[in-house]
Motif scaffolding. Structure first.
Motif, PDB file in Angstrom:
ATOM      1  N   GLY A  45       0.841  -1.212   0.000  1.00  0.00           N
ATOM      2  CA  GLY A  45       0.000   0.000   0.000  1.00  0.00           C
ATOM      3  C   GLY A  45       0.863   1.244   0.000  1.00  0.00           C
ATOM      4  N   ASP A  46       2.081   1.123   0.583  1.00  0.00           N
ATOM      5  CA  ASP A  46       2.990   2.274   0.711  1.00  0.00           C
ATOM      6  C   ASP A  46       4.359   2.016   0.116  1.00  0.00           C
ATOM      7  OD1 ASP A  46       1.402   4.003   2.251  1.00  0.00           O
ATOM      8  OD2 ASP A  46       1.805   2.786   4.043  1.00  0.00           O
ATOM      9  N   GLN A  47       4.835   0.810   0.265  1.00  0.00           N
ATOM     10  CA  GLN A  47       6.227   0.487  -0.067  1.00  0.00           C
ATOM     11  C   GLN A  47       6.294  -0.922  -0.647  1.00  0.00           C
ATOM     12  OE1 GLN A  47       8.378   0.038   3.677  1.00  0.00           O
ATOM     13  NE2 GLN A  47       6.757  -1.216   4.541  1.00  0.00           N
ATOM     14  N   SER A  48       7.448  -1.251  -1.224  1.00  0.00           N
ATOM     15  CA  SER A  48       7.649  -2.618  -1.714  1.00  0.00           C
ATOM     16  C   SER A  48       7.484  -3.604  -0.551  1.00  0.00           C
ATOM     17  CB  SER A  48       9.070  -2.747  -2.289  1.00  0.00           C
ATOM     18  OG  SER A  48       9.442  -4.111  -2.357  1.00  0.00           O
ATOM     19  N   LEU A  49       6.877  -4.726  -0.825  1.00  0.00           N
ATOM     20  CA  LEU A  49       6.740  -5.759   0.215  1.00  0.00           C
ATOM     21  C   LEU A  49       8.100  -6.197   0.736  1.00  0.00           C
ATOM     22  CD1 LEU A  49       4.005  -7.924  -1.540  1.00  0.00           C
ATOM     23  CD2 LEU A  49       3.682  -6.650   0.584  1.00  0.00           C
ATOM     24  N   LEU A  50       9.131  -6.081  -0.100  1.00  0.00           N
ATOM     25  CA  LEU A  50      10.479  -6.504   0.319  1.00  0.00           C
ATOM     26  C   LEU A  50      11.034  -5.624   1.443  1.00  0.00           C
ATOM     27  CD1 LEU A  50      12.062  -7.239  -3.185  1.00  0.00           C
ATOM     28  CD2 LEU A  50      11.238  -8.905  -1.508  1.00  0.00           C
ATOM     29  N   GLU A  51      10.496  -4.406   1.577  1.00  0.00           N
ATOM     30  CA  GLU A  51      10.979  -3.487   2.625  1.00  0.00           C
ATOM     31  C   GLU A  51      10.417  -3.829   4.004  1.00  0.00           C
ATOM     32  OE1 GLU A  51      13.284  -1.304   1.999  1.00  0.00           O
ATOM     33  OE2 GLU A  51      13.223  -1.719  -0.153  1.00  0.00           O
TER      34      GLU A  51
END
Ligand code: AHM
Ligand code: MG
Length: 291
Positions: free
Chosen positions: A257-263
């Motif tokens: 929703g805000d950032q890459s899932l990897l983060e």
């Protein structure tokens, strides 16, 4: 995006190869377990989902095989509360049987895995490789490693390459969103309304198969934040990170929703996240819509 190894020389790279080959080699036994253990057991997994006998058997099979590899230090799975450790360097996180509620109607199911340089719970940028298997009409395996995604057909547990550079098609065609429409947030519902006029609905109830549709036809898959469950349904470590690694390696995007899932750095092993994966433009618009 993600870490990569000098795969030709390092010992870790050899272990990565061994893990991938071992998972492939275990799939005939998992397919048999799926057929043999169709009945439901009376248990729930660490995140409270129903756990089938087939889930438990697949977990047991992978744990035995993967922890038997010399360079593997730990095995974590959706089906067990704690990480199982031994001596080694790399760390494996798995959803042994993804989409197992599809067992009853004999629909798509699979296995998801991530190979990490740190022990889970950990951030997705520590992934060295990730992949999934689909137990469909044929058994196939998709593996992302060193920025490249390959698709294999598995025959008796042996891999045969069928596509040595899987990329998300530029013109998207399909969408698949989990959770009931009535449980979606207003923002997500208005995004879904937009998307449904542009793309064709393809939702099968198993993330492995739905993500493979996005890799094959282009589009977006989501299990979004719900009104009653802002954290969504799917798990960061076992589903979100590996699928994000694969989609991003194939030229697509992932988001919570805000950032890459990897983060995402999960606090707990079984933490959940809203999850959006697909073509760049569709994820950009999603993030703008649900802000
Ligand atoms: P599981 O890992 O317990 O099988 O659950 C994950 C599955 C995903 O594969 C799929 O996208 C989702 O749950 C489907 O949920 P629903 O049945 O609510 O549509
Ligand atoms: Mg799953």
């Amino acid at each position: 995006m993600s870490k990569s190894l000098d795969t030709s020389t390092t010992e870790a790279a050899q272990t990565v190869t061994e893990v991938i080959d071992t998972i492939a080699a275990t799939t005939p036994d998992v397919r048999r377990a799926v057929a043999d253990y169709r009945g439901q057991s009376n248990s729930v997994n660490p995140t409270g989902d129903d756990q089938l006998a087939a889930d438990l058997r697949a977990d047991e099979l992978f744990e035995q095989q993967v922890l038997g590899i010399d360079g593997v230090a730990s095995y974590a799975s959706e089906e067990r509360a704690a990480v199982k450790t031994t001596d080694g360097r790399l760390h494996i996180a798995m959803d042994p049987l993804d989409g197992s509620s599809n067992l009853e109607p004999n629909s798509g199911m699979g296995t998801i895995f991530g190979i990490y340089s740190e022990q889970p719970p950990t951030v997705g940028t520590n992934l060295l490789a990730a992949g999934f298997v689909i137990y469909g009409p044929i058994t196939s395996m998709v593996v992302a490693r060193d920025g490249n995604v390959r698709e294999y057909i598995l025959e008796d547990g042996d891999k045969r390459v069928v596509d040595d550079e899987v990329t998300v098609p530029e013109d998207p065609t399909v969408f698949g969103f989990g959770g009931g429409v009535d449980s979606w947030t207003d923002e997500f519902e208005s995004y879904a309304e937009e998307v449904r006029h542009e793309l064709k609905l393809r939702y099968g109830g198993a993330m492995v198969a739905d993500i493979n549709q996005v890799l094959t036809y282009g589009g977006i898959f989501s299990y979004p934040a719900l009104e009653s469950r802002p954290e969504g349904k799917l798990r960061v470590q076992f589903e979100g990170h590996p699928m994000a690694y694969i989609l991003e390696s194939a030229g697509g995007r992932s988001s919570d929703g805000d950032q890459s899932l990897l983060e995402i750095e999960p606090d707990g092993l079984h933490e959940r996240t809203p999850l959006y994966l697909g073509n760049d433009d569709l994820i950009d618009r999603l993030e703008a819509n649900i802000d």
